[in-house]
Design a protein around this motif. Structure first.
Motif, PDB file in Angstrom:
ATOM      1  N   SER A  38      -3.541   8.007   6.528  1.00 12.54           N
ATOM      2  CA  SER A  38      -3.556   6.742   6.120  1.00 12.54           C
ATOM      3  C   SER A  38      -2.238   6.281   7.393  1.00 12.54           C
ATOM      4  O   SER A  38      -2.273   5.008   7.678  1.00 12.54           O
ATOM      5  CB  SER A  38      -2.812   6.384   4.985  1.00 12.54           C
TER       6      SER A  38
ATOM      7  N   ILE B 106       0.732   4.080  -2.808  1.00 15.99           N
ATOM      8  CA  ILE B 106       0.471   5.141  -2.803  1.00 15.99           C
ATOM      9  C   ILE B 106       1.543   6.180  -2.498  1.00 15.99           C
ATOM     10  O   ILE B 106       1.325   7.475  -2.828  1.00 15.99           O
ATOM     11  CB  ILE B 106      -0.246   5.597  -1.275  1.00 15.99           C
TER      12      ILE B 106
ATOM     13  N   VAL C 256      -7.324   2.829   3.372  1.00 12.95           N
ATOM     14  CA  VAL C 256      -7.987   3.229   2.433  1.00 12.95           C
ATOM     15  C   VAL C 256      -9.146   3.516   2.380  1.00 12.95           C
ATOM     16  O   VAL C 256      -8.801   5.032   2.187  1.00 12.95           O
ATOM     17  CB  VAL C 256      -7.733   2.271   1.527  1.00 12.95           C
TER      18      VAL C 256
ATOM     19  N   LEU D 204       0.856  -1.187  -0.293  1.00  9.88           N
ATOM     20  CA  LEU D 204      -0.055  -0.032   0.166  1.00  9.88           C
ATOM     21  C   LEU D 204       0.870   1.346   0.108  1.00  9.88           C
ATOM     22  O   LEU D 204       0.197   2.300  -0.671  1.00  9.88           O
ATOM     23  CB  LEU D 204      -0.899  -0.035   1.294  1.00  9.88           C
TER      24      LEU D 204
END
Length: 104
Positions: free
Chosen positions: A75, A53, A89, A49
């Motif tokens: 996050s 991101i 998310v 992730l």
């Protein structure tokens, strides 16, 4: 492209993604993994992730760096609180959407 060609491509892609996901379940069904490996595997979704991101955070959305910083901190906060990856998310999206609504 013919319909049968597209169908075979879809079935082939499905098999290619299904087999690597099911093999560990079949091969490791009755085996206990070492604690270090379990901890390592538990952190893979968060690492992926972050890898997906973080580069987008460096690219400014309409020149608003605060938009990126709010999303980053949201996050990270949800991840540190131990939320599941999907909740990290969704939570970050909700926080950034709220920020965007009130400050843009």
């Amino acid at each position: 492209m013919e319909n049968s060609t597209a169908l075979w491509m879809i079935l082939g892609m499905g098999a290619v993604t299904y087999i690597p996901r099911m093999l560990p379940f079949i091969l490791l069904k009755d085996k206990e993994l070492p604690p270090f490996l379990q901890a390592f595997l538990r952190n893979i979704p968060y690492a992926i992730l972050g890898a997906l991101i973080f580069p987008a955070i460096l690219l400014l959305r309409d020149g608003d760096m605060m938009f990126c910083i709010v999303g980053l901190f949201a996050s990270v906060l949800f991840a540190l609180l131990g939320a599941n990856v999907i909740f990290v998310v969704i939570g970050a999206i909700m926080v950034v959407s709220t920020y965007s609504y009130f400050f843009n």
